[in-house]
Design an enzyme around this catalytic site. Structure first.
Site, PDB file in Angstrom:
ATOM      1  CG  ASN A 209      -0.220  -0.134   2.496  1.00  0.00           C
ATOM      2  OD1 ASN A 209       0.582   0.728   2.840  1.00  0.00           O
ATOM      3  ND2 ASN A 209      -0.450  -1.226   3.224  1.00  0.00           N
ATOM      4  CG  PHE A 329      -2.255   5.487  13.398  1.00  0.00           C
ATOM      5  CD1 PHE A 329      -1.445   5.264  14.497  1.00  0.00           C
ATOM      6  CD2 PHE A 329      -2.169   6.713  12.742  1.00  0.00           C
ATOM      7  CE1 PHE A 329      -0.574   6.245  14.942  1.00  0.00           C
ATOM      8  CE2 PHE A 329      -1.296   7.699  13.172  1.00  0.00           C
ATOM      9  CZ  PHE A 329      -0.499   7.466  14.276  1.00  0.00           C
ATOM     10  CE  LYS A 347      -8.070  -2.989  13.942  1.00  0.00           C
ATOM     11  NZ  LYS A 347      -7.123  -3.809  13.177  1.00  0.00           N
TER      12      LYS A 347
HETATM   13  O1  PMT Z   1       3.347   5.902   6.460  1.00  0.00           O
HETATM   14  P1  PMT Z   1       2.858   7.279   6.063  1.00  0.00           P
HETATM   15  O2  PMT Z   1       3.025   7.540   4.600  1.00  0.00           O
HETATM   16  O3  PMT Z   1       3.466   8.338   6.940  1.00  0.00           O
HETATM   17  O4  PMT Z   1       1.289   7.316   6.322  1.00  0.00           O
HETATM   18  C1  PMT Z   1       0.785   7.235   7.604  1.00  0.00           C
HETATM   19  C2  PMT Z   1      -0.434   6.279   7.701  1.00  0.00           C
HETATM   20  C3  PMT Z   1      -1.563   6.846   6.899  1.00  0.00           C
HETATM   21  C4  PMT Z   1      -0.069   4.890   7.174  1.00  0.00           C
HETATM   22  C5  PMT Z   1      -0.790   6.160   9.224  1.00  0.00           C
HETATM   23  O5  PMT Z   1      -1.046   7.433   9.735  1.00  0.00           O
HETATM   24  C6  PMT Z   1      -1.987   5.264   9.459  1.00  0.00           C
HETATM   25  O6  PMT Z   1      -3.115   5.668   9.392  1.00  0.00           O
HETATM   26  N1  PMT Z   1      -1.688   3.960   9.767  1.00  0.00           N
HETATM   27  C7  PMT Z   1      -2.678   2.895   9.931  1.00  0.00           C
HETATM   28  C8  PMT Z   1      -3.045   2.333   8.600  1.00  0.00           C
HETATM   29  C9  PMT Z   1      -3.990   1.156   8.694  1.00  0.00           C
HETATM   30  O7  PMT Z   1      -3.593   0.052   8.442  1.00  0.00           O
HETATM   31  O8  PMT Z   1      -5.203   1.455   9.128  1.00  0.00           O
HETATM   32  P2  PMT Z   1      -6.381   0.369   9.271  1.00  0.00           P
HETATM   33  O9  PMT Z   1      -7.571   1.184   9.549  1.00  0.00           O
HETATM   34  O10 PMT Z   1      -6.376  -0.554   8.106  1.00  0.00           O
HETATM   35  O11 PMT Z   1      -5.981  -0.477  10.534  1.00  0.00           O
HETATM   36  C10 PMT Z   1      -6.382  -0.132  11.863  1.00  0.00           C
HETATM   37  C11 PMT Z   1      -5.318  -0.490  12.853  1.00  0.00           C
HETATM   38  O12 PMT Z   1      -5.124  -1.905  12.905  1.00  0.00           O
HETATM   39  C12 PMT Z   1      -3.952   0.101  12.543  1.00  0.00           C
HETATM   40  O13 PMT Z   1      -3.353   0.496  13.758  1.00  0.00           O
HETATM   41  C13 PMT Z   1      -3.198  -1.059  11.892  1.00  0.00           C
HETATM   42  O14 PMT Z   1      -1.805  -0.969  12.157  1.00  0.00           O
HETATM   43  C14 PMT Z   1      -3.805  -2.266  12.575  1.00  0.00           C
HETATM   44  N2  PMT Z   1      -3.903  -3.487  11.742  1.00  0.00           N
HETATM   45  C15 PMT Z   1      -4.406  -3.432  10.482  1.00  0.00           C
HETATM   46  C16 PMT Z   1      -4.537  -4.607   9.751  1.00  0.00           C
HETATM   47  C17 PMT Z   1      -4.117  -5.828  10.327  1.00  0.00           C
HETATM   48  N3  PMT Z   1      -4.185  -6.961   9.647  1.00  0.00           N
HETATM   49  N4  PMT Z   1      -3.635  -5.843  11.579  1.00  0.00           N
HETATM   50  C18 PMT Z   1      -3.538  -4.706  12.294  1.00  0.00           C
HETATM   51  O15 PMT Z   1      -3.093  -4.732  13.440  1.00  0.00           O
END
Ligand code: PMT
Length: 400
Positions: A209, A329, A347
């Site tokens: 991504n 996040f 989570k």
């Molecule tokens: O890296 P940059 O270019 O600086 O950009 C920053 C960012 C946009 C990546 C960052 O600020 C951000 O938002 N990171 C989280 C991205 C994400 O995966 O969001 P999500 O809504 O899909 O996931 C929610 C949370 O669960 C996140 O904390 C993620 O790390 C976690 N997760 C997601 C998928 C997964 N299979 N396991 C997880 O633990």
């Protein structure tokens, strides 16, 4: 107004040109800089160069001020003006002088007078650096509050390779900046995940991504600045790790999960985990050992879901009696608040940092971000658009 005042002491090493680079980074980052040079350093680079870059007179001669009628004695004025006093490069000679309280040149006299934070970046031949006398002198300086930006392995002026090469200029400036932060996280463990994960399809292709890692790296830098024992677990990114941060590189989501389990198992006491990584939710069901060839017709890629790392780590911590605080996040393109809220309970988060990734001026790849913090009790706080480092500081401030 300048962020803070830095007095840069310059001594005579072949790495002297690095002092100019450090000065220029400091100026770009908004610091006011004044320079003091030893006589030998002045023979290598004219003080005029530093004067042009600082728009201020360089302090070059201890005797001159003693002989002048000026009551505003330069070394005392500079020592008082400084928030940080840094010696770049620091030779074995100046290290010896400073550790034994000599005060017969413009650099050692400020070292002895100032109450500012004191930092040195040694540069010298490997054998000289490893000499027990130099090491003992460095210990004396450390005991007296000096921070040493350790030299690195590299090419040396004597045509050899080894430890003694001056640290990276960005690292030296990071240590200078870091000295100005209150160490709220001293003795505490902070683990940050950053960047994307890459889920391989075959030896040459993968699913990933748009995460650049900047947000996670900014968090790691600020956590370190605030005194935390900081570990950064990152997917594939092109970023330099912040000085003093333990970096673990991973590729797939499952590698990130394994690395987290290992780090959490080793940690004692309270652990703060900030999940800034954009973990790939999906991975190819099957990995092909050799490059997939075109067949002239439609190609179908079947995906499986990756584990939810955060939820699994939460379970793992409970099973292993670990005191874990997790901040997540949420990267959303629509219904930001509603979607983010759902993730808090699922989570097991302290709070979630909601990120609108449909905007091109923040989030993915940008140097800036704008976020909304959402707490388990429904409370919300917006952090207005700012650099990712400022956003990181604000997030960490809420965990003090
Ligand atoms: O890296 P940059 O270019 O600086 O950009 C920053 C960012 C946009 C990546 C960052 O600020 C951000 O938002 N990171 C989280 C991205 C994400 O995966 O969001 P999500 O809504 O899909 O996931 C929610 C949370 O669960 C996140 O904390 C993620 O790390 C976690 N997760 C997601 C998928 C997964 N299979 N396991 C997880 O633990």
């Amino acid at each position: 107004m300048a962020k803070a005042n830095v007095v840069l002491g310059v001594t005579a090493s072949i790495a002297i040109y690095k002092a100019l680079e450090v000065l220029s980074i400091l100026k770009k980052r908004g610091y006011a800089v004044r320079v003091a040079m030893t006589e030998e350093a002045q023979e290598m680079i004219s003080p005029v160069v530093f004067e042009a870059l600082t728009n201020a007179e360089v302090y070059t001669d201890v005797m001159e001020e003693i002989e002048s009628d000026d009551t505003n004695i330069t070394h005392v004025a500079l020592a008082k003006w400084a928030d940080v006093f840094v010696v770049v490069p620091a030779t074995a000679n100046i290290i010896a002088k400073m550790s034994y309280g000599f005060a017969d040149d413009p650099v050692s006299i400020i070292a002895l007078t100032t109450k500012a934070h004191k930092i040195i970046a040694p540069a010298m031949n490997t054998d000289m650096y490893l000499n027990p006398i130099v090491q003992k002198n460095l210990e004396i300086l450390k005991e007296n509050g000096f921070v040493i930006v350790e030299p690195i392995d590299g090419e040396l002026a004597c045509n050899t390779k080894g430890v003694g090469h001056i640290a990276l200029c960005e690292d030296i400036v990071d240590v200078i900046e870091s000295s100005l932060y209150f160490k709220h996280f001293e003795g505490r463990k902070v683990i940050i995940t950053a960047g994307p994960t890459a889920e391989p399809i075959d030896p040459v292709r993968y699913i990933t991504n748009r995460s650049s890692g900047k947000m996670g790296f900014a968090l790691a830098k600020m956590a370190k600045f605030m005194g935390a024992d900081t570990t950064l677990i990152t997917g594939p990114v092109c970023l330099r790790e912040p000085y003093g941060v333990k970096r673990i590189d991973v590729e797939r989501a499952t590698d990130m999960l394994d690395a987290l389990k290992r780090e959490i198992s080793k940690a004692e006491g309270e652990i703060i985990l900030i999940m800034a990584a954009a973990v790939a939710d999906f991975k190819p069901k099957e990995y092909k050992e050799s490059k997939i060839k075109k067949s002239g017709s439609e190609f179908v890629l079947v995906l499986d879901e990756n584990p939810d790392i955060t939820a699994e780590i939460n379970r793992f911590a409970k099973e292993n009696d670990k005191n874990l605080i997790i901040v997540g996040f949420a990267a959303e393109t629509n219904d930001l608040i509603e979607n983010a809220k759902k993730k808090i309970e699922k989570k097991g988060l302290e709070f979630i940092v909601a990120n609108d990734v449909s905007r091109s001026d923040i989030a993915f790849g940008s140097d800036d971000n704008e976020v909304i913090l959402i707490y388990a009790n429904g409370k919300r706080e917006k952090i207005n658009k700012a650099s990712k480092e400022e956003i990181a500081f604000e997030i960490l401030r809420r965990l003090i």
